[in-house]
Enzyme design. Structure first.
Site, PDB file in Angstrom:
ATOM      1  CE  LYS A  15      -2.336  -0.912   3.645  1.00  0.00           C
ATOM      2  NZ  LYS A  15      -1.876   0.137   4.750  1.00  0.00           N
ATOM      3  NE  ARG A  90      -3.025  -0.040  10.916  1.00  0.00           N
ATOM      4  CZ  ARG A  90      -1.852   0.404  10.284  1.00  0.00           C
ATOM      5  NH1 ARG A  90      -1.874   1.699   9.749  1.00  0.00           N
ATOM      6  NH2 ARG A  90      -0.824  -0.502  10.080  1.00  0.00           N
ATOM      7  NE  ARG A 132       7.888  -2.141   5.553  1.00  0.00           N
ATOM      8  CZ  ARG A 132       6.820  -2.029   5.903  1.00  0.00           C
ATOM      9  NH1 ARG A 132       6.068  -1.995   5.159  1.00  0.00           N
ATOM     10  NH2 ARG A 132       6.170  -2.664   7.149  1.00  0.00           N
ATOM     11  NE  ARG A 165       7.577   0.616  10.168  1.00  0.00           N
ATOM     12  CZ  ARG A 165       6.207   0.405   9.716  1.00  0.00           C
ATOM     13  NH1 ARG A 165       5.949   0.743   8.354  1.00  0.00           N
ATOM     14  NH2 ARG A 165       5.442  -0.260  10.394  1.00  0.00           N
ATOM     15  NE  ARG A 176       3.557  -3.752  11.666  1.00  0.00           N
ATOM     16  CZ  ARG A 176       4.640  -3.794  10.809  1.00  0.00           C
ATOM     17  NH1 ARG A 176       5.866  -4.327  11.382  1.00  0.00           N
ATOM     18  NH2 ARG A 176       4.517  -3.112   9.592  1.00  0.00           N
TER      19      ARG A 176
HETATM   20  P1  AMP Z   1       2.188   1.230   9.544  1.00  0.00           P
HETATM   21  O1  AMP Z   1       3.273   2.145   9.281  1.00  0.00           O
HETATM   22  O2  AMP Z   1       1.266   1.383   8.740  1.00  0.00           O
HETATM   23  O3  AMP Z   1       2.693  -0.152   9.248  1.00  0.00           O
HETATM   24  O4  AMP Z   1       1.995   1.582  11.064  1.00  0.00           O
HETATM   25  C1  AMP Z   1       2.956   1.221  12.028  1.00  0.00           C
HETATM   26  C2  AMP Z   1       2.096   1.176  13.295  1.00  0.00           C
HETATM   27  O5  AMP Z   1       1.634   2.399  13.619  1.00  0.00           O
HETATM   28  C3  AMP Z   1       0.901   0.265  13.484  1.00  0.00           C
HETATM   29  O6  AMP Z   1       1.392  -0.888  13.807  1.00  0.00           O
HETATM   30  C4  AMP Z   1       0.115   0.837  14.599  1.00  0.00           C
HETATM   31  O7  AMP Z   1       0.831   0.523  15.803  1.00  0.00           O
HETATM   32  C5  AMP Z   1       0.607   2.365  14.333  1.00  0.00           C
HETATM   33  N1  AMP Z   1      -0.555   2.749  13.640  1.00  0.00           N
HETATM   34  C6  AMP Z   1      -0.436   3.127  12.201  1.00  0.00           C
HETATM   35  N2  AMP Z   1      -1.928   3.769  11.838  1.00  0.00           N
HETATM   36  C7  AMP Z   1      -2.616   3.394  13.058  1.00  0.00           C
HETATM   37  C8  AMP Z   1      -4.114   3.877  13.033  1.00  0.00           C
HETATM   38  N3  AMP Z   1      -4.892   4.203  11.991  1.00  0.00           N
HETATM   39  N4  AMP Z   1      -4.468   3.433  14.357  1.00  0.00           N
HETATM   40  C9  AMP Z   1      -3.627   3.004  15.187  1.00  0.00           C
HETATM   41  N5  AMP Z   1      -2.585   2.796  15.256  1.00  0.00           N
HETATM   42  C10 AMP Z   1      -2.037   3.164  13.877  1.00  0.00           C
END
Ligand code: AMP
Length: 218
Positions: A15, A90, A132, A165, A176
């Site tokens: 994405k 989410r 990644r 990360r 996750r």
């Molecule tokens: P991502 O970069 O999208 O993989 O997000 C990394 C982490 O950020 C996730 O595992 C969550 O802990 C937090 N996170 C990102 N987006 C959200 C969201 N919309 N609601 C809650 N936590 C989020």
């Protein structure tokens, strides 16, 4: 008409790469809650410290915090003509919050609101996650197996040092996926029932998935 595009899909489904490209293509801001939250952490703010505890465990950051961050961002001027939302909502609760924010920012204006689901077998994704790397400066995403940087450890676009990360390790990645299945996957039916959902097959090269994405978005 203003385009409001949101995207659903499991961690590392591609994405981020595709929606970054799409944002450039349309000239809309790419708003990615994961990056916004990581920026909060880097800034040392109180919200950042709270968010970190959840991100490090692969759990969702509390809804009041992420709602506040996203509302502030969507009210900014550059979102007036459209935006690309990656990683929000989410959960069903967050989808309701997005409805409220949309009422506030769009009033009675007609908007083209669409959700796109990146459909992919999650078994291949853990390997993607551990390979990644990303650029902390410009956001470009790499994969050591399928999209390696030309010079090891450096961003092709801006030359900054690439980082991994902290939550891109196998243990947190598994958490996750659990969080995704429990909290986020129900949104597929939620948006299907509202008749705003398209699905694309997200298993393929970056170019193949890009073509499929344009077919449903344009
Ligand atoms: P991502 O970069 O999208 O993989 O997000 C990394 C982490 O950020 C996730 O595992 C969550 O802990 C937090 N996170 C990102 N987006 C959200 C969201 N919309 N609601 C809650 N936590 C989020």
């Amino acid at each position: 008409m203003k385009k409001e595009l949101i995207f659903l899909g499991p961690p590392a489904c591609g994405k981020g790469t595709q929606t970054n490209k799409l944002a450039e293509y349309f000239g809309y801001p790419h708003i990615d809650t994961g990056s916004l939250l990581r920026a909060e952490i880097m800034s040392g703010s109180e919200n950042g410290q709270i968010a970190k505890q959840f991100i490090d465990k692969g759990q969702l950051v509390p809804v009041w915090l992420v709602g506040e961050v996203i509302k502030t961002r969507l009210k900014q001027d550059d979102c007036k003509n459209g935006f690309i939302l990656d990683g929000f909502p989410r959960s069903l609760e967050q989808a309701e919050i997005l409805e409220d924010i949309k009422k506030e920012i769009d009033g009675n204006n007609q908007v083209d609101f669409r959700a796109t689901y990146f459909d992919i077998d999650t078994n291949i994704l853990i390997e993607r996650i551990v390979n990644r790397r990303s650029c902390p400066k410009c956001g470009e995403i790499y994969n050591l197996l399928s999209k390696a940087p030309k010079i090891e450890g450096k961003c092709d676009k801006c030359g900054a040092d690439l980082t991994q990360r902290k939550d891109d390790n196998e243990e947190v990645a598994k958490a996750r996926f659990d969080t995704y299945n429990r909290e986020t996957a129900p949104l597929i039916d939620y948006y299907k029932n509202k008749n705003v959902l398209s699905s694309i097959n997200a298993d393929g090269t970056i170019d193949e998935v890009w073509e499929r994405l344009l077919e449903v978005i344009e």
